[in-house]
Design an enzyme around this catalytic site. Structure first.
Site, PDB file in Angstrom:
ATOM      1  N   ASP A 152     114.631  90.998 122.577  1.00  0.00           N
ATOM      2  CA  ASP A 152     115.607  91.429 121.565  1.00  0.00           C
ATOM      3  C   ASP A 152     116.519  90.267 121.157  1.00  0.00           C
ATOM      4  OD1 ASP A 152     116.761  93.338 119.922  1.00  0.00           O
ATOM      5  OD2 ASP A 152     116.982  94.826 121.509  1.00  0.00           O
ATOM      6  N   GLU A 187     113.889  90.769 116.235  1.00  0.00           N
ATOM      7  CA  GLU A 187     115.157  90.347 115.602  1.00  0.00           C
ATOM      8  C   GLU A 187     115.377  91.149 114.314  1.00  0.00           C
ATOM      9  OE1 GLU A 187     113.490  89.232 112.617  1.00  0.00           O
ATOM     10  OE2 GLU A 187     115.119  87.750 112.511  1.00  0.00           O
ATOM     11  N   TRP A 188     114.696  92.277 114.235  1.00  0.00           N
ATOM     12  CA  TRP A 188     114.907  93.315 113.201  1.00  0.00           C
ATOM     13  C   TRP A 188     114.581  92.858 111.784  1.00  0.00           C
ATOM     14  CZ3 TRP A 188     119.655  91.503 115.644  1.00  0.00           C
ATOM     15  CH2 TRP A 188     119.742  91.912 116.969  1.00  0.00           C
ATOM     16  N   GLY A 189     113.706  91.842 111.668  1.00  0.00           N
ATOM     17  CA  GLY A 189     113.263  91.416 110.342  1.00  0.00           C
ATOM     18  C   GLY A 189     114.320  90.674 109.551  1.00  0.00           C
ATOM     19  N   ASP A 210     116.491  99.471 113.594  1.00  0.00           N
ATOM     20  CA  ASP A 210     115.922 100.577 114.372  1.00  0.00           C
ATOM     21  C   ASP A 210     115.651 101.818 113.517  1.00  0.00           C
ATOM     22  OD1 ASP A 210     116.679  98.740 116.212  1.00  0.00           O
ATOM     23  OD2 ASP A 210     117.780 100.129 117.481  1.00  0.00           O
TER      24      ASP A 210
END
Ligand code: GLA
Length: 408
Positions: A152, A187-189, A210
């Site tokens: 993460d 890294e959530w794009g 998320d």
């Protein structure tokens, strides 16, 4: 951004793009999208060895393992701290027998174990992360028998140069550990990881924040299934054997029971989706070649959920070895058509009704779907094969149809 780091970022993007656009996978891990179960949302800070053993027992008994689900991933909150030799240890109350014991148990059921850490001192949940201990932690994971690491990016700097450097450091450490470990970059794009994650050693990379347990949130941070879907447009070409866009966990069967996944903006609560929406999300993830990682309660799975999760045709579309992503070929009046090329010359078509009411559709296979040869067509949900020059039907709100065209 300073000029120096801008130039480095640009160079990384270009060289990483060259790496990502080559077809040959770096290793034989994740040649098809990973499939499994993850502890986030359902268990969060309650995750424990007993709960994970229960998941392993369930997956071995309920048909999931045999359908292709492999990984059980322990997400955040498993860490207790570092010992006097700086070695990570799990929370002693919730994991009293240690992770090696748990990995042996999961392997004994014919499944694989994944774990979670973060490229900073602390994880998103605020427990110990791996920054500056990458080699030691990778070695520890390897010794425990870990098969998958979700890494993460909470509490880490925003710039792409630092992200790439930190992710590559762990990627290199995993390789050096000598154990085959699937590496999931999370890294959530936010820094276009589809351009550089493979060069950092990643096998999959999150493309969004998320997912929430809701069809459509109309919010750019608390994302519903439709918000996530739209973010996948245009990045399908980065998918292929060995490296996958990851649009986050599938909410199938969660029915609002998750913690974070039920939280919306301004205290709003999401109470989950209906079975039509869950089935559509599963079909969409299949046609996109997205990792199929679920987070539902397996101790209490109903028939509708089971039928979705064990749908052989959808899993075959998802796991097709060509690894192409389905692309949107038509978008009109709330209907959206996806087309995915399959390895044996077959083609999968998905027709999605995004609107709030039932809709009829009618498409000429040649003109609108570009499918000219004589095909036999399978309606995946009806389980029927037929021949036709037109695809016609009716879709309920948020429903979809999936067809597989095979050359005759
Ligand atoms: C982030 C990730 C989630 C989950 C949590 C754990 O929000 O995106 O998938 O791992 O952290 O704290």
């Amino acid at each position: 951004m300073k000029l120096q780091s801008f130039l480095l970022a640009a160079a990384l993007s270009v060289s990483a793009f060259l790496v990502q656009s080559k077809d040959a996978p770096a290793d034989s891990l994740a040649l098809t999208p990973p499939m499994g179960w993850n502890s986030w949302n359902l268990f969060e800070d309650r995750v424990s060895e007993d709960l994970i053993k229960g998941v392993a027992d369930a997956m071995a008994a309920n048909g999931m393992r045999d359908a292709g689900y492999q990984y059980i991933i322990i997400d955040d909150y498993w860490v207790g701290g570092r010992d006097s030799h700086n070695r990570l240890f799990p929370d002693p109350k919730r994991f009293p027998s240690g992770i090696k014991h748990l990995a042996d148990y999961v392997h004994g059921k014919g499944l694989k174990l994944g774990i979670y850490s973060d490229a900073a001192e602390l994880t998103c949940g605020g427990v110990t992360g791996s920054l500056n201990f990458e080699e030691l932690d990778a070695q520890t994971f390897a010794e425990w028998g870990i098969d998958y690491l979700k890494y993460d990016y909470c509490n880490a700097p925003d710039d792409v140069t630092t992200a790439f450097t930190r992710y590559k450091k762990m990627g290199d450490a995993l390789k050096k550990s000598g154990r085959p470990i699937v590496y999931a970059i999370c890294e959530w794009g936010q820094r276009k990881p589809w351009l550089w994650a493979k060069a950092a050693g990643g096998h999959l990379w999150r493309t969004t924040f998320d997912s929430r347990d809701v069809w459509q949130s109309n919010h750019s941070w608390f994302m519903g299934i439709m918000e996530i879907l739209d973010l996948q447009e245009g990045i399908g070409r980065y998918n292929g054997p060995g490296g996958w866009n990851d649009p986050d966990l599938l909410m199938v069967g969660l029915y609002g029971k998750g913690k974070s996944s039920s939280m919306g903006p301004d205290g709003k609560k999401y109470s989950g989706c209906n079975d039509t929406e869950y089935r559509t999300s599963f079909a969409l993830w299949s046609i996109l070649s997205a990792p199929i990682i679920v987070n539902l309660d397996l101790s209490n799975m109903n028939e509708a959920t089971k039928n979705i999760l064990l749908n052989k045709d959808l899993i075959a579309i998802n796991q097709d070895k060509l690894g192409r992503s389905g692309e949107v070929i038509l978008k009109k009046d709330g209907l959206q058509v996806f087309r995915k090329e399959l390895s044996n010359g077959n083609v999968a078509i998905l027709i999605l009704n995004r609107s709030e009411k039932a809709k009829e559709f009618s498409y000429s296979t040649a003109k609108e779907l570009n499918l000219y040869a004589p095909y036999s067509i399978k309606d995946v949900f009806a389980g029927k094969e037929f021949k036709a020059k037109e695809l016609k039907g009716k879709l309920e709100a948020h429903g979809c149809k999936v067809y597989v065209f095979s050359k005759k």
